[in-house]
Design a protein around this motif. Sequence first.
Motif, mmCIF file in Angstrom:
data_model
loop_
_atom_site.group_PDB
_atom_site.id
_atom_site.type_symbol
_atom_site.label_atom_id
_atom_site.label_comp_id
_atom_site.label_asym_id
_atom_site.label_seq_id
_atom_site.Cartn_x
_atom_site.Cartn_y
_atom_site.Cartn_z
ATOM 1 N N GLY A 121 0.803 -1.143 -0.303
ATOM 2 C CA GLY A 121 0.016 -0.239 0.030
ATOM 3 C C GLY A 121 0.933 0.928 -0.323
ATOM 4 N N ALA A 122 2.462 1.397 -1.007
ATOM 5 C CA ALA A 122 2.704 2.346 -0.539
ATOM 6 C C ALA A 122 2.866 3.613 -1.361
ATOM 7 C CB ALA A 122 4.007 1.835 -1.341
ATOM 8 N N SER A 123 1.520 3.664 -2.485
ATOM 9 C CA SER A 123 0.800 4.815 -4.314
ATOM 10 C C SER A 123 0.582 5.666 -2.604
ATOM 11 C CB SER A 123 0.518 3.753 -4.615
ATOM 12 O OG SER A 123 -1.225 3.409 -3.835
ATOM 13 N N SER A 124 0.262 5.757 -1.799
ATOM 14 C CA SER A 124 -0.417 7.382 -0.654
ATOM 15 C C SER A 124 -0.027 6.403 0.065
ATOM 16 C CB SER A 124 -1.663 7.206 -1.240
ATOM 17 O OG SER A 124 -2.376 5.634 -0.810
ATOM 18 N N GLY A 125 -0.626 8.422 0.687
ATOM 19 C CA GLY A 125 -0.828 8.272 2.101
ATOM 20 C C GLY A 125 0.654 7.946 3.626
ATOM 21 N N GLN A 126 -0.245 6.975 4.429
ATOM 22 C CA GLN A 126 1.049 6.446 5.373
ATOM 23 C C GLN A 126 2.223 5.602 4.541
ATOM 24 O OE1 GLN A 126 0.814 7.705 8.941
ATOM 25 N NE2 GLN A 126 2.871 7.473 7.920
ATOM 26 N N GLY A 127 1.759 5.173 3.953
ATOM 27 C CA GLY A 127 2.844 4.022 2.937
ATOM 28 C C GLY A 127 3.595 4.338 2.467
ATOM 29 N N ALA A 128 3.725 5.244 1.609
ATOM 30 C CA ALA A 128 4.181 6.458 0.587
ATOM 31 C C ALA A 128 5.037 7.109 1.945
ATOM 32 C CB ALA A 128 3.926 7.082 -0.194
ATOM 33 N N GLU A 129 5.266 7.433 2.936
ATOM 34 C CA GLU A 129 5.760 8.518 3.431
ATOM 35 C C GLU A 129 7.050 7.322 4.209
ATOM 36 O OE1 GLU A 129 5.983 11.006 4.227
ATOM 37 O OE2 GLU A 129 4.033 11.809 2.672
ATOM 38 N N ILE A 130 6.169 5.782 4.564
ATOM 39 C CA ILE A 130 7.212 5.565 5.193
ATOM 40 C C ILE A 130 8.118 4.998 4.122
ATOM 41 C CG2 ILE A 130 7.642 2.546 6.521
ATOM 42 C CD1 ILE A 130 4.360 3.124 7.155
ATOM 43 N N ALA A 131 7.973 4.558 2.946
ATOM 44 C CA ALA A 131 9.321 4.287 1.796
ATOM 45 C C ALA A 131 9.814 5.411 1.768
ATOM 46 C CB ALA A 131 8.564 4.194 0.908
ATOM 47 N N LEU A 132 9.479 6.441 1.628
ATOM 48 C CA LEU A 132 10.508 7.392 1.740
ATOM 49 C C LEU A 132 11.347 8.138 2.661
ATOM 50 C CD1 LEU A 132 8.175 10.739 0.125
ATOM 51 C CD2 LEU A 132 9.814 9.383 -0.790
ATOM 52 N N ALA A 133 10.763 7.986 4.036
ATOM 53 C CA ALA A 133 11.528 7.929 5.529
ATOM 54 C C ALA A 133 12.745 6.835 5.374
ATOM 55 C CB ALA A 133 10.764 7.775 6.526
ATOM 56 N N ALA A 134 12.361 5.874 4.252
ATOM 57 C CA ALA A 134 13.012 4.681 5.143
ATOM 58 C C ALA A 134 14.985 5.137 3.687
ATOM 59 C CB ALA A 134 12.668 3.057 4.680
#
Length: 293
Positions: A11-24
């Motif tokens: 679920g990395a295409s939006s919201g919290q999932g995308a932000e976790i991807a960017l933070a990592a």
Amino acid sequence: MATHYTWLITGASSGQGAEIALAALRAGHSVVATARNTASGKAAYPDIEKLAGVWATLDVTEESAQSTVEKLVAQHSVNVVVNNAGYGLRGVLEDLNMAQIRAQMETNFFGALAVTKGAIPAFRERRSGTIVMISSASGFSGTPSQSMYSGSKFALEGVSESLADELAPFGIRVLIVELGAYRTPFQTAVDKPKDDISEPYKGTTADKTAQRITPGHGRQAGDPVKAAKAIVEVVTGTGRGADLQDVLRLPLGKDAVTRAYVKMKSFSDDIEKCKELAEWAVFDVPYDGYPPL
């Protein structure tokens, strides 16, 4: 020397999932960002690819989800899996149809299990790895008007508690993240009955709770960028997460902490009230106990 992690995030295409991807990625790690629609994720979050993140198509509700994850874990040497894919279902139980109920469990619960099962064999063989379950404050303290969303997250947390003990001998960690209200697009994708709430429930606690949620969207106190950074730090044992390597639950947001305390007090009060009755309801003959504690 800092340890390098490779994250697979659903679920990395939006919201919290995308932000976790960017933070990592910004912390110097590798990321496999998965989504049903990777094109929308690439368009909305171009920095994921700019920071060397890779995209992979994954629908957690498909029969192939487990095998897809197995392949991705092997191909990219993934050692952190984040079960973030999910959505909200609003409405009192009586107003929801069984198709809505089953779909909620299929994504939020069974989908997370399929992904987890796909990761476990490789993690077990390596004797290391982290499985992150993105839950909710509603997964620890039930929310009126969101009974099935709460139910899906309660189920996920119950499995996670057992799984943490099952996998600990293999060096695998399970982390449950209980998010409060965060300023993401989550509320815009909520499923609900055609009529938000039926006539008998108008004016009840469930109705009032639902009415508070909608106008509050876009003004939530939770910062998804900070939440993502917190998750990365707790998983990697860095920064604010340096002393949190042994926690099972990570509540995020002041509201999540408050709700947890209220729930624990209520639970504790019930135990004290029922203790005498509970301890009476056993055989009179002493027994050494089952199951073992």
